[in-house]
Design a protein around this motif. Structure first.
Motif, PDB file in Angstrom:
ATOM      1  N   TYR A 156       0.830  -1.212   0.000  1.00  0.00           N
ATOM      2  CA  TYR A 156       0.000   0.000   0.000  1.00  0.00           C
ATOM      3  C   TYR A 156       0.864   1.262   0.000  1.00  0.00           C
ATOM      4  O   TYR A 156       0.608   2.233   0.719  1.00  0.00           O
ATOM      5  N   GLY A 158       1.124   3.654  -1.960  1.00  0.00           N
ATOM      6  CA  GLY A 158       0.496   4.892  -2.413  1.00  0.00           C
ATOM      7  C   GLY A 158      -0.380   5.558  -1.375  1.00  0.00           C
ATOM      8  O   GLY A 158      -1.079   6.532  -1.696  1.00  0.00           O
ATOM      9  N   THR A 159      -0.351   5.087  -0.154  1.00  0.00           N
ATOM     10  CA  THR A 159      -1.217   5.614   0.902  1.00  0.00           C
ATOM     11  C   THR A 159      -0.486   6.685   1.701  1.00  0.00           C
ATOM     12  O   THR A 159       0.633   6.463   2.179  1.00  0.00           O
ATOM     13  N   ARG A 160      -1.114   7.838   1.860  1.00  0.00           N
ATOM     14  CA  ARG A 160      -0.471   8.923   2.606  1.00  0.00           C
ATOM     15  C   ARG A 160      -0.383   8.579   4.096  1.00  0.00           C
ATOM     16  O   ARG A 160      -1.215   7.845   4.634  1.00  0.00           O
ATOM     17  N   SER A 233      -5.186   4.887  -3.089  1.00  0.00           N
ATOM     18  CA  SER A 233      -4.872   5.765  -1.962  1.00  0.00           C
ATOM     19  C   SER A 233      -5.424   5.217  -0.656  1.00  0.00           C
ATOM     20  O   SER A 233      -5.143   5.736   0.419  1.00  0.00           O
TER      21      SER A 233
END
Length: 263
Positions: A156, A158-160, A233
């Motif tokens: 994951y 792409g996760t902020r 996201s």
């Protein structure tokens, strides 16, 4: 500090009260949000409590509101102001007892005030018995899979990271589980795994518990983050919306509303 929760036999059916039964009452509700711990202290120990809140119900009713929204009051280590819940069915002892909460609900209803409570759907405290059981359970088991685990901290990607000031990653290594666990908030708040159907069933049981206690509605915290998918996201995913719709269907018959905040 946390104390035991009552068993099911000690929970009464929802009390009858004089509030109108319009299922759309929330559309024009006038809501007063408050934190029990900071509202009114009846026993002079420096912390607000349900006894103090009961003393001030006439004042709240005189404001012209018709609904009280309680922020988290559950047993908790209080590392995130109660949003790190260690027991979904309990009352933090600093704020009073189950009997105090029941009396508060009855007294609020007697003044035609509805009660909405905050419920954190996305994560628990790492002190919650579910997590303590999960970290010691066999990998791949139902108990382990109450939370999201990985052998690496690269999934994951792409996760902020929401709290960059305190957290460097959404993954934290757990030496007991010998694996990484996922958290969108602080490292002491592991995310529940809604790909495990047992998690949803457990959370629906929590909702039913509080409806039976007399609660009129819930504000579900942090619902945009319920589901994780690689290459996204991991916020406001279609699977999350589908989960909430399925939850609503499974919860049909509960005499309470759900309030979601997508942010």
């Amino acid at each position: 500090m946390l104390g035991p929760s009552p068993n099911a036999d000690s929970v009464r059916p929802q009390a009858e009260h004089g509030l109108d039964r319009d299922p759309l009452w929330y559309k024009d509700a006038v809501i007063y949000e408050l934190h029990v711990k900071s509202f009114f202290d009846a026993n002079n120990d420096g912390v607000g409590d349900f006894a103090g809140l009961i003393e001030k119900l006439d004042y709240i009713a005189d404001l012209g509101v018709n609904t009280i929204w309680l922020l988290p009051f559950y047993p908790s280590p209080l590392r995130d102001d109660g949003y790190d819940i260690a027991d979904y069915r309990g009352v933090h002892p600093d704020y009073g007892s189950h009997a105090d909460l029941r009396r508060f609900i009855d007294e609020a209803h007697a003044r035609e005030l509805r009660v909405v409570i905050e419920l954190v759907f996305n994560h628990t405290s790492d002190q919650h018995p579910w997590f303590q059981r999960a970290r010691r359970a066999k990998p791949g088991s139902v108990a382990r899979n109450f939370y999201v685990w990985s052998d690496t901290d690269t999934k994951y990607a792409g996760t902020r990271v929401i709290f960059l000031d305190t957290e460097k990653s959404n993954w934290t290594w757990d030496p007991i589980a010998n694996a990484y666990y996922w958290h969108r908030f602080y490292a002491h708040q592991p995310d529940l795994n809604y790909d495990n159907p047992h998690v949803l069933r457990a959370m629906l049981a929590v909702l039913r518990y509080w409806v039976r206690m007399g609660v009129d509605g819930f504000r579900l915290d942090a619902v945009p983050y319920l589901v994780e998918r690689e290459g996204t996201s991991n916020e406001n995913l279609p699977e999350t919306h589908a989960l909430l719709k399925r939850s609503s269907i499974l919860a049909a018959g509960m005499s309470a509303i759900w309030l979601f905040t997508f942010r």
